[in-house]
Scaffold this motif. Structure first.
Motif, short mmCIF file in Angstrom:
data_model
loop_
_atom_site.label_atom_id
_atom_site.label_comp_id
_atom_site.label_asym_id
_atom_site.label_seq_id
_atom_site.Cartn_x
_atom_site.Cartn_y
_atom_site.Cartn_z
N ALA A 1 -3.77 3.39 -5.44
CA ALA A 1 -4.18 2.51 -6.53
C ALA A 1 -3.24 2.62 -7.74
N GLY B 1 0.84 -1.19 0.00
CA GLY B 1 0.00 0.00 0.00
C GLY B 1 0.88 1.24 0.00
N CYS C 1 -9.81 1.34 -5.55
CA CYS C 1 -8.76 1.14 -4.53
C CYS C 1 -9.26 0.10 -3.52
N ASN C 2 -8.34 -0.55 -2.84
CA ASN C 2 -8.71 -1.54 -1.82
C ASN C 2 -9.55 -0.94 -0.70
N CYS C 3 -9.45 0.37 -0.52
CA CYS C 3 -10.17 1.01 0.58
C CYS C 3 -11.65 1.18 0.26
#
Lengths: 326, 326
Positions: free
Chosen positions: A197, A152, A187-189
């Motif tokens: 990202a 990240g 994005c992973n969030c």
């Protein structure tokens, strides 16, 4: 008795690395614990084992002159952990089964058990910033931003010599500022278009894959790989691959244009890059500087340094954590 | 003797407003100086006249009980000025002929002449933030961001109860973070796509004009105006004009989506809006909140307050400056 040492601990899903560190940032004793065996309800067993490992490490340590070292010469214990918070807790860490969905009062437990006042907890990026200030390339700086480029993108922000924690301890999530406002990557969030990202290790690999899929005529050794990693991109660039260089250039430009916004916020003396991508320094440093400079307000042009981390790669997490305890 | 008062001074190109302020933020004496008459080499004459005006104001002031007030009961003097810097100087202020291209050691001069230790200088946005913390809607807060929406867009950032100045004193230029990365509007600063180019008073007026030029079918009372101002937009919205409401909604959305990035930086408890546009609160507050919320990381959702300034509009600059001197 002068307190000549600190303990630094890096807690992860696979292992906990413990080190005894002197004022020069040298690790004079170390110990590693397997953390995979602690299950959902094992937080107390884990914390007990951790304390025993710290004690065992210190008992086995010797000064340069061969003398025994005791807890009395330890100034404090600093801990880095996923979702570690400066309030001394680990809060709902998804990668640590014993800390998932729970608040673990880690500092309090260790402080009581080890009979030591100063036990500090924070996340990796914040610790890297403090480590940089004490042992690394930010020595003497009072205002800088540490950007951690790994799986990240994280950050630790130092203003006036102190870490910024904000109202709730979560300040410094610069991986999740918006880099691309329209049609940004997922994005992973859960948000889209986050800096992470594009400029995390995963983001870099994704850029390479997307570009190769769009333009089938591009020739690069990366094309033959089933899975492209950012490490592959970095190594190919070093071997002269123009496509990989262009991927890193794009990554650097994106970082640099966002860095200009960070400068507008806290006017740092330097922005320091830590982590995997910083190893491709020769390919990202110039694009970062160029993009940042062209987006800076006039009075900052040419004044904000872009630096690589001065922390040794392998021990950075232990050192960063230990730095909390001075 | 207890220091019960501070002096606040707001220096501008047209006038300098001076006020004597008590701990409750009440202005108990005031004086205004014409500043248009000071030319290129008149910095010392200006500073001399300013000191005489301060003395005259204090000599004319009375306590609630009708007693005379002396310099002995003044804790300090706080000054807001264009390009005012916390180092006590005015640096190259384009709108003040006597400070253009020069560094004016204002605090030092006044401190010596008035024989008072604490003389502080800063810019309007920083002073508004300090004023908000002492007299306004940020009482008791340690982490918040004050956004000033005027001809330009400025900001004062408070972290852990202190103003962020950064390495050079210029921190907090949040009007110049990038809001639109591609084909962004030209900003007065020379860059393109800055938040200020869209959400300042000038930006709002520009949005209205651009939209009217693009779509000739839009019906709005604004169309008949030769020059549209943001005040016109606000008043038309209040009178029910849908087009003007949509312009303000767009402005709010742009502010809100950038505010989410500001939260990622310093995790403030609140973002507080000050200045002309804040008067259109009913039309911009909801779009700001909606856009911010949809761009926040999950742990901040629903937690960051958006508030209007609690400083009285007309005296905010004097109060903000005076707050520096407590």
């Amino acid at each position: 008795m002068e307190k000549e040492y600190v303990v630094g601990i890096d807690i992860g899903g696979q292992s906990a690395k413990i080190g005894l560190v002197n004022r020069r940032g040298e690790i004079i004793a170390r110990k590693t614990m397997d953390t995979t065996k602690y299950g959902t309800n094992d937080e107390n067993i884990f914390m007990n084992d951790l304390c025993e490992a710290i004690s065992a490490m210190i008992q086995g340590a010797k000064t340069r002159e061969g003398e025994a070292i005791t807890m009395e010469s330890v100034n404090g214990i600093g801990i880095g952990a996923p979702n570690g918070n400066f309030k001394g807790i680990i809060e709902d860490a998804a990668n640590l089964p014993w800390a998932k969905g729970k608040t673990i009062a880690l500092a309090e437990y260790i402080s009581m058990r080890m009979n030591i006042k100063k036990v500090m907890v924070d996340n990796d990026a914040n610790n890297a910033a403090i480590g940089e200030m004490i042992y690394g390339n930010a020595k003497g700086m009072k205002d800088f931003i540490e950007i951690t480029l790994g799986t990240g993108v994280g950050s630790g922000i130092i203003i006036n010599g102190e870490l910024v924690h904000g109202a709730d301890g979560f300040a410094g999530e610069l991986g999740h500022v918006c880099a691309v406002r329209h049609n940004g990557r997922q994005c992973n969030c859960g948000k889209t278009g986050c800096l992470e990202a594009y400029t995390s290790a995963i983001g870099v690999a994704r850029t390479a894959r997307e570009w190769l899929d769009i333009d089938k005529s591009i020739e690069t050794p990366l094309r033959s790989l089933e899975i492209i990693t950012s490490k592959d991109v970095g190594e190919a660039a070093k071997a002269g691959d123009l496509f990989s260089k262009r991927v890193l250039e794009f990554t650097g430009e994106m970082l640099g244009s966002l860095f200009a916004d960070f400068v507008s916020f806290s006017a740092p003396e330097a922005i320091i890059l830590f982590g995997g991508l910083a190893k491709s320094w020769d390919f990202i440093a110039e694009p970062i500087k160029r993009a940042m400079e062209s987006n800076l307000l006039s009075y900052w042009k040419g004044k904000v340094k872009i630096l690589p981390s001065g922390l040794p790669d392998s021990d950075a997490a232990i050192l960063g954590a230990s730095a909390l305890a001075w």
